[in-house]
Enzyme design. Structure first.
Site, PDB file in Angstrom:
ATOM      1  N   LYS A  20     -12.621  26.725 -34.281  1.00 43.56           N
ATOM      2  CA  LYS A  20     -12.170  26.541 -32.902  1.00 43.56           C
ATOM      3  C   LYS A  20     -12.905  27.461 -31.932  1.00 43.56           C
ATOM      4  O   LYS A  20     -13.068  27.122 -30.762  1.00 43.56           O
ATOM      5  CB  LYS A  20     -10.657  26.744 -32.797  1.00 43.56           C
TER       6      LYS A  20
ATOM      7  N   LYS B 227      -7.765  11.272 -35.166  1.00 43.12           N
ATOM      8  CA  LYS B 227      -7.514  10.779 -33.813  1.00 43.12           C
ATOM      9  C   LYS B 227      -8.654  11.147 -32.868  1.00 43.12           C
ATOM     10  O   LYS B 227      -8.790  10.567 -31.803  1.00 43.12           O
ATOM     11  CB  LYS B 227      -6.167  11.264 -33.289  1.00 43.12           C
TER      12      LYS B 227
ATOM     13  N   LYS C 145     -12.013  11.427 -43.314  1.00 43.45           N
ATOM     14  CA  LYS C 145     -10.583  11.249 -43.087  1.00 43.45           C
ATOM     15  C   LYS C 145     -10.344  10.541 -41.757  1.00 43.45           C
ATOM     16  O   LYS C 145     -11.101  10.748 -40.805  1.00 43.45           O
ATOM     17  CB  LYS C 145      -9.945  12.647 -43.030  1.00 43.45           C
TER      18      LYS C 145
END
Ligand code: TRP
Length: 335
Positions: free
Chosen positions: A117, A202, A199
């Site tokens: 991140k 979204k 995977k």
């Protein structure tokens, strides 16, 4: 929910980052409803975790309410479980401070999610992003949760929570339950419809790669029709047939049919028929969730009633934990 029951306690935190995917649903959320009979379940929409990356305030508020409504629409019963919004229970942040004093800078620096991140948000590597796992440990330990349902990406954070609990227990005497990961029996991993080696996510740039649980029937069927398969034209589960394997897994979870049953159902038929059947099964399965969600999201008063009661129930448990912790570390009693 009786606080002194023999049942084990499950805690899970859900980030309010938009609609759940079919992957979230099949891999996790679908299993949560049935767990309510066997366990004390506590679910929190973790808005305080969400602000470790930049959020648009109006959007965060909307996403938080939406995530809460989705949780109920997916079968979490606010009368049998505790379902609340993290920022409504200040004890999480209070415990987090105490626990941060039992957490090493070095161990936080090793968190792979922090590193990832920090790269993604290089212009905003804030202290909250760094101490995020301590707040997560506080979420869990405040309830002395026995079990935490998590995906692979959160394993390291749960391991850290276990270490923090152990260290606190060593310093101040046995107190916190050391939580275990909870892997549901019927877990299944759902892959991207466009690249079945990845995977389902979204944040995929390809809108056809991912099914959202609020997608309408036409959208779901269209996405399945475009799913990547192979050139064998044979519906069977085999190594190297990632696309078909993924569709078979999804179809199997949605219909309860075994892989063998699916193979014979579609023997002699083309992939077109199979994809259509998968799309229809998914759309039919999700239909009640979508109906319930649209009803709930309109009923702001009911939602408020539920999350207010949830926060009160959560606070009753964590206030006790916190006051014992304050005493253990040597703070003077406030009353
Ligand atoms: N970090 C988790 C995630 O991103 C969310 C979370 C916050 C959580 N607190 C938690 C999960 C406590 C389990 C238990 O998915």
């Amino acid at each position: 929910m009786p606080e002194t029951s023999e049942k084990k306690t499950i805690f899970s935190g859900i980030q309010p980052t938009g609609v759940f995917t079919l992957g979230n649903y099949i891999g996790a959320i679908r299993n949560w409803g049935p767990l309510q009979d066997e366990y004390n379940c506590i679910y929190s929409i973790v808005d305080m975790h969400a602000i470790t990356v930049r959020q648009e305030p109006a959007k965060l508020r909307q996403n938080t309410l939406q995530a809460y409504a989705l949780l109920l629409a997916c079968g979490i019963d606010p009368k049998r479980s505790i379902a609340f919004i993290q920022s409504h229970n200040p004890n999480h942040a209070e415990l987090s401070w105490i626990l941060s004093c039992s957490t090493q800078f070095g161990e936080l620096s090793r968190m792979t999610q922090f590193k990832a991140k920090s790269q993604q948000h290089a212009d905003d590597i804030n202290a909250g992003l760094f101490t995020y796992p301590v707040l997560m440990a506080a979420d869990i330990l405040a309830y002395n949760a026995d079990l935490v349902p998590i995906g692979a990406d959160q394993k390291q954070h749960l391991e850290l929570a276990r270490n923090i609990a152990g260290r606190f227990n060593q310093k101040y005497g046995d107190f916190f339950t050391v939580p275990e990961p909870f892997i549901p029996k019927a877990g299944a991993r759902v892959m991207s419809l466009q690249d079945p080696a990845k995977k389902m996510s979204k944040s995929d740039e390809n809108p056809n790669a991912c099914i959202f649980i609020l997608d309408d029937k036409d959208t779901i069927i269209r996405k399945f029709k475009r799913a990547v398969t192979d050139s064998d034209a044979e519906v069977c589960y085999r190594e190297g047939k990632d696309g078909i394997n993924n569709l078979m897994t999804i179809y199997s979870v949605m219909t309860g049919k075994s892989l063998d049953e699916i193979t014979s159902e579609f023997s002699g038929k083309g992939y077109g028929d199979f994809k259509l059947a998968v799309g229809e099964a998914v759309a039919d399965h999700l239909e009640p969730v979508r109906t319930e969600f649209s009803k709930l999201v309109k009923d702001k008063d009911y939602l408020k009633e539920c999350y207010t009661a949830g926060a009160e129930a959560a606070g009753r448990i964590t206030r006790k934990t916190l006051s014992k912790v304050y005493r253990k570390v040597g703070f003077v009693d406030a009353r």
